[in-house]
Design an enzyme around this catalytic site. Structure first.
Site, PDB file in Angstrom:
ATOM      1  CG  ASP A  15      44.865 -11.431  58.233  1.00 51.99           C
ATOM      2  OD1 ASP A  15      43.827 -10.956  58.722  1.00 51.99           O
ATOM      3  OD2 ASP A  15      45.503 -12.356  58.765  1.00 51.99           O
ATOM      4  CG  ASP A  42      44.843 -10.541  64.739  1.00 50.72           C
ATOM      5  OD1 ASP A  42      45.462 -10.250  65.764  1.00 50.72           O
ATOM      6  OD2 ASP A  42      43.755 -10.018  64.423  1.00 50.72           O
ATOM      7  CG  ASP A  65      47.768 -15.574  59.277  1.00 52.54           C
ATOM      8  OD1 ASP A  65      47.837 -16.268  60.300  1.00 52.54           O
ATOM      9  OD2 ASP A  65      46.875 -14.743  59.096  1.00 52.54           O
TER      10      ASP A  65
END
Length: 223
Positions: A8, A10, A167
């Protein structure tokens, strides 16, 4: 055999989550309102299609608020907060180790291409990845699996050959919906959200060497 990593962006490579939430929270405070984390969480890892903070602010205040000036001001503040941010712990080592282990690496992000490429270029990571897929290039963003499946297609690997690094709850669901083993590495914002559905949770990528992670995932697949 595990042969690929899908990152990922961000909150995983660069912590843009704190500044994104803070910049909106500052706007809300100007209007004497509060943006609850549980509301904001809907768009983390997914995008503003899942939750529109401007629309919610209008709902709270009971009147229309001109969108473009507010969005421009909020974005300037967001960029101001993240311009000094560096790569999160363990990310660069994972990239180096993946290369040493002859693993392919990709980025699968719900953010637009221009946003991610701009930051990866600033961080000196743009050329490190074999493939990238972004939210403005697919029909469905996370938690839908399309981003991950598209990234796997670009890499030429099957879901069981990859590990996803995420996240957020939405990101974890997207990876798992694509059939990929997903490791959650939350930041201070997403660490407050439910991540029990992740296949594994680490405090940071620096907490476990890549080779150890690959062995652990491979052992689980053999059981």
């Amino acid at each position: 055999m595990i042969s690929a990593l899908v990152f990922d962006f961000d909150g995983l490579i660069l912590d843009t989550e704190i500044s994104s939430y803070q910049s909106w929270q500052e706007i809300y405070t100007e209007y004497e309102q509060h943006l609850p984390l549980e509301k904001w969480a809907a768009c983390i890892g997914s995008g503003l299609e899942a939750f529109d903070p401007h629309e919610y602010l209008e709902l709270l205040t009971g009147h229309a608020i001109e969108r473009d000036p507010l969005a421009e001001r909020r974005l300037r503040r967001h960029l101001e907060l993240i311009e000094t941010q560096t790569v999160l712990p363990g990310v660069e080592q994972y990239i180096k180790d993946a290369r040493r282990l002859n693993m392919k690496i990709a980025v699968a992000s719900s953010s637009p291409r221009s946003w991610v490429i701009g930051h990866l270029t600033r961080l000196g990571l743009h050329e490190k990845f074999d493939a990238m897929k972004f939210g403005d290039e697919v029909t469905h963003r996370k938690p839908h699996p399309e981003l991950y499946l598209s990234a796997l297609d670009l890499l030429g690997v099957q879901p069981e050959q990859a590990i996803a690094l995420e996240d957020s709850p939405n990101g974890v669901r997207a990876a798992q919906n694509a059939g990929i083993f997903c490791v959650a590495i939350p930041n201070p914002i997403t660490g407050q959200l439910p991540l029990d559905h992740a296949d594994l949770r680490l405090t940071s990528l620096a907490a476990m060497p890549l080779e150890q992670l690959v062995r652990q995932v491979a052992n689980r697949q053999e059981v």
